[in-house]
Design a protein around this motif. Structure first.
Motif, short mmCIF file in Angstrom:
data_model
loop_
_atom_site.label_atom_id
_atom_site.label_comp_id
_atom_site.label_asym_id
_atom_site.label_seq_id
_atom_site.Cartn_x
_atom_site.Cartn_y
_atom_site.Cartn_z
N GLN A 181 0.84 -1.20 0.00
CA GLN A 181 0.00 0.00 0.00
C GLN A 181 0.87 1.25 0.00
OE1 GLN A 181 -2.41 0.44 3.49
NE2 GLN A 181 -3.81 1.87 2.50
N ARG A 182 1.90 1.23 0.83
CA ARG A 182 2.79 2.40 0.93
C ARG A 182 3.43 2.72 -0.42
NH1 ARG A 182 6.60 0.58 4.82
NH2 ARG A 182 4.99 -0.35 6.11
N MET A 183 3.84 1.67 -1.14
CA MET A 183 4.54 1.94 -2.41
C MET A 183 3.61 2.07 -3.59
SD MET A 183 6.60 -1.63 -2.47
CE MET A 183 7.15 -1.88 -4.13
N GLY A 184 2.31 2.02 -3.35
CA GLY A 184 1.36 2.24 -4.44
C GLY A 184 1.11 1.02 -5.29
N LEU A 185 1.59 -0.15 -4.83
CA LEU A 185 1.36 -1.38 -5.58
C LEU A 185 -0.10 -1.78 -5.48
CD1 LEU A 185 2.64 -3.71 -7.17
CD2 LEU A 185 3.31 -4.75 -5.02
N VAL A 186 -0.72 -1.51 -4.32
CA VAL A 186 -2.17 -1.68 -4.17
C VAL A 186 -2.77 -0.36 -3.75
CG1 VAL A 186 -2.00 -4.13 -3.55
CG2 VAL A 186 -2.01 -2.40 -1.75
#
Ligand code: NAD
Length: 708
Positions: A181-186
């Motif tokens: 979530q933090r890295m924008g993957l989800v």
């Protein structure tokens, strides 16, 4: 006759959202197969025909996996690069079909979402995942010598930026929910109970423009930033792989291609590179290892049902006992009772586990409560209290035959008649440990490697009188402890140390000839080992690592004799890293070590002037060829059940280069005749210890291979 059930089923909610459930019939986890291409397309078509369709949610019907990857047997079936390329293109076109849907498509991810599974999720317009330890997202293709071939190399950098995308693809590591979530993957990570609901809400919000990339990623958007990034990444990866893993180079090329020339060109490059990689020997070797370790995990003891184990006793809370207690409690989840002669041993073992768990707590991967719960599984004693209830004992006391025999007698006295006695000896024959046992059928070897929590291999060593049930129970325990177990013969050095000893001996011979320490170690690192032989000896402990040599000489002959150098080094009280005195210099307390440096005192001690005379390749050839020769002997003397076990043992136990697949696959690749010729050349030059063994000569004459 009914058509085979589809892995994809479609149902509609009252709000006109289509829910596609992925549930591969008859399998425990979902993996993608070639025939699914038609099935997915059919389901998408059906959805498109639904008049008021608002959107789609993709979710798994399995408890623990979204999609754990692509079924790699279909890759193994590809004969040519073109065939493999067209497989990739098929995958790409399904993914494009999904992302071209006019309604929002949302992936609801719980459990393993790896390889083709993540590529599928990347093709969706949004991803929601469950906040659960089982949820892991990653593109591990590189570990099989491949790259993501269904658009992943193009979509991932555009979603999370090239630096992070490259890191994920080049390491193959998987990412947990919060970090994803933090890295924008989800887009969101929520408790599993509201996963579907959240995905449906996301559909209701419609298609959204994608959030801008984080600034670090945008920084590399310009031509200069990009050039720097790719230069840096390539340099870093070459330092790690020594250029031995073509997949890493291709991943970098293909990502760069898509960023420079656009998606269409990127997809084209991806499919082509995928095809080329599938037919490389490196990928074949890595896939071979993967199949071998999967097969070993599934293998059951021959006929005998393993006994169920609840409590494990451990004798000796030292370096090994502490590590074994840790994996038994935290991985296998079994109660552990440690017996040592002094409290220091017990304290050491408890602290060892506590410290490892503490690291995980600090990293946010374990709760305090869970740490305490796991610690409660481990208890200690200086007498045998509690041992009447242990089902299996692992012995890790000092390496001394009469002490170990005494341990067998004490366990037969204090524990139950069913209790199995497993010895972690690294050099004593198991039959000798069992010599005075009243129940020798319950005595076995279980050889761990140090550090126990990191090293993936164990050797299980039955002696001639060990029962099948004792074998299968011990193997089952090792698997629960998270280990890959190979069953090997009860002869000197078992398998791993027996092939390691001549390799290390040869490296020391090179040192005696005046080759610099760093030159020797670099030669083997360039060949593909994680560390060189002399550094390895420093890490293991020179005293511990050389203990096996006299045992091998006594049992198997003078070819194992160590060059006198090792004796001189030991007499100089050099034990390696643990006492700060070895082949290398170690930082004095309080002072920071710079780059690893060889200790010049070694050369004086051995009376040599260090000078690089031999090519690194030649040094590597000497050390590796002698290891290959010994591995073949182990197979022919039935120390190994088969070549597969020998390959797994060398790669998982020693770090034999995975891209070569292990000693046996490597011999196959070179050809037995070539190996014999090389050994004969070395024999002429350096002596009889290089004489090719009879089995290798025979295979060379008959053109036989170890694998079909
Ligand atoms: P260690 O010296 O660190 O630990 C041995 C422990 O056994 C000590 O805590 C000692 O107090 C205890 N002990 C001694 N006699 C005992 C008795 N009668 N009852 C109960 N406890 C007793 O040694 P280690 O490195 O952990 O090695 C233990 C065994 O594992 C040896 O057989 C060794 O060959 C084998 N092994 C070691 C390695 C390695 O890398 N160190 C690898 C594989 C196997």
């Amino acid at each position: 006759e009914t058509a085979p059930a589809s892995a994809f089923t479609l149902a509609f909610t009252d709000q006109h959202v289509g829910i596609i459930t992925i549930d591969v019939p008859g399998e425990k986890v979902n993996t993608l197969k070639a025939e699914f291409v038609e099935q997915i397309c059919a389901v998408l078509q059906k959805a498109q025909q639904y008049p008021q369709l608002k959107g789609l949610v993709l979710i798994s019907g399995k408890p623990d996996s979204f999609i754990a990857g692509a079924d790699i047997t279909m890759i193994a079936g590809c004969k040519t690069a073109e065939e493999a390329s067209s497989l990739a293109k098929k995958g790409q076109s399904v993914m494009s079909h999904i992302s071209a849907m006019s309604v929002p498509v949302v992936a609801a991810i719980h459990g393993a979402c790896l390889g083709g599974g993540l590529e599928l999720a990347l093709a969706c317009h949004a991803r929601i995942c469950s906040l659960d330890d089982k949820t892991q997202l990653g593109l591990p293709e590189v570990q099989l010598g491949l790259l993501p071939g269904s658009g992943g190399t193009q979509r991932l950098p555009r979603l999370i930026g090239a630096p992070k995308a490259l890191d994920m693809m080049l390491t193959g590591r998987s990412i947990r929910a919060k970090q994803a979530q933090r890295m924008g993957l989800v887009d969101d990570a929520v408790p599993q109970a509201i996963l579907l609901q959240t995905a449906l809400e996301r559909v209701a919000q419609g298609r959204k423009a994608r959030a801008p990339l984080p600034w670090q990623a945008r920084l590399v958007g310009g031509p200069l930033g990009k050039a720097l990034l790719f230069h840096f990444v390539r340099k870093q990866i070459r330092a790690k792989t020594q250029g031995n893993y073509p997949a890493t180079e291709k991943i970098i090329d293909v990502v760069r291609n898509g960023l420079d020339h656009g998606r269409a060109s990127g997809y084209q490059a991806e499919a082509q590179a995928f095809g080329e990689l599938v037919i490389t020997p490196q990928s074949a070797a890595l896939r071979g290892l993967f199949f071998a370790s999967t097969a070993l995990k599934k293998e059951r003891g021959a006929g005998a049902e393993p006994l169920s184990l609840k409590r494990i006793g451990i004798l000796g809370g030292g370096l090994m006992g502490g590590g074994i207690a840790n994996v038994t409690a935290t991985r296998a989840g079994l109660a552990v009772r440690i017996k040592d002669i002094n409290h220091e041993g017990i304290r050491h073992a408890l602290k060892y586990s506590w410290d490892l768990l503490e690291k995980r707590v600090r990293a946010g991967r374990l709760t305090r409560t869970e740490q305490q719960r796991q610690m409660m599984l481990i208890s200690g004693t200086t007498d045998y209290s509690g041992f009447e209830r242990v089902d299996l004992v692992i012995e890790a006391v000092f390496e001394d035959l009469s002490l170990k025999q005494q341990m067998v007698a004490e366990i037969e006295h204090y524990a139950s008649p069913q209790t199995i006695f497993a010895s972690n000896t690294s050099s004593l024959p198991i039959h000798a440990i069992a010599a005075n046992a009243t129940r020798p059928e319950q005595v076995i070897g279980l050889h761990f490697f140090s550090p126990v929590d990191k090293m993936p291999l164990v050797e299980v060593i039955p002696h001639a009188g060990t029962s099948e049930q004792t074998i299968s129970t011990t193997v089952a325990l090792a698997k629960k402890q998270g280990k890959t177990a190979i069953v090997v013969g009860d002869s000197a050095g078992f398998y791993v140390n027996r092939i390691l000893a001549p390799y290390i001996n040869e490296a020391t011979r090179c040192l005696l000839e005046g080759e610099p320490i760093a030159h020797i170690d670099n030669a083997l690192v360039n060949f593909g080992f994680p560390v060189g032989p002399l550094q390895l000896l420093d890490e293991v402990g020179i005293d511990v690592g050389t203990k096996i040599i006299p045992v091998l000489v006594d049992a198997l002959g003078p070819r194992f004799a160590a060059p006198p150098a090792l004796d001189a080094i030991l007499k100089d009280d050099r034990k390696g890293r643990k006492n700060g005195k070895g082949f290398y210099l170690y930082a004095q307390q309080g002072r920071q070590a710079k780059k690893k440096q060889a200790d010049p005192a070694i050369y004086r001690l051995l009376n040599v002037t260090p000078k690089q005379q031999q090519e690194g390749e030649h040094i590597a050839r000497r050390c590796v060829m002698i290891m290959l020769n010994e591995a073949v002997r182990c197979l022919d003397e039935n120390v190994l059940r088969n070549a597969r076990d020998g390959d797994i043992g060398a790669v998982f136990g020693i770090g034999f280069p995975p891209f070569l697949g292990g000693p046996f696959r490597y011999i196959d690749q070179l050809g037995a005749a070539e190996v014999v010729k090389t050994l004969q050349g070395l024999q002429q030059h350096y002596g009889e210890h290089f004489a090719p063994c009879a089995g290798l000569v025979r295979r060379a004459q008959e053109g036989q291979r170890f694998y079909d």
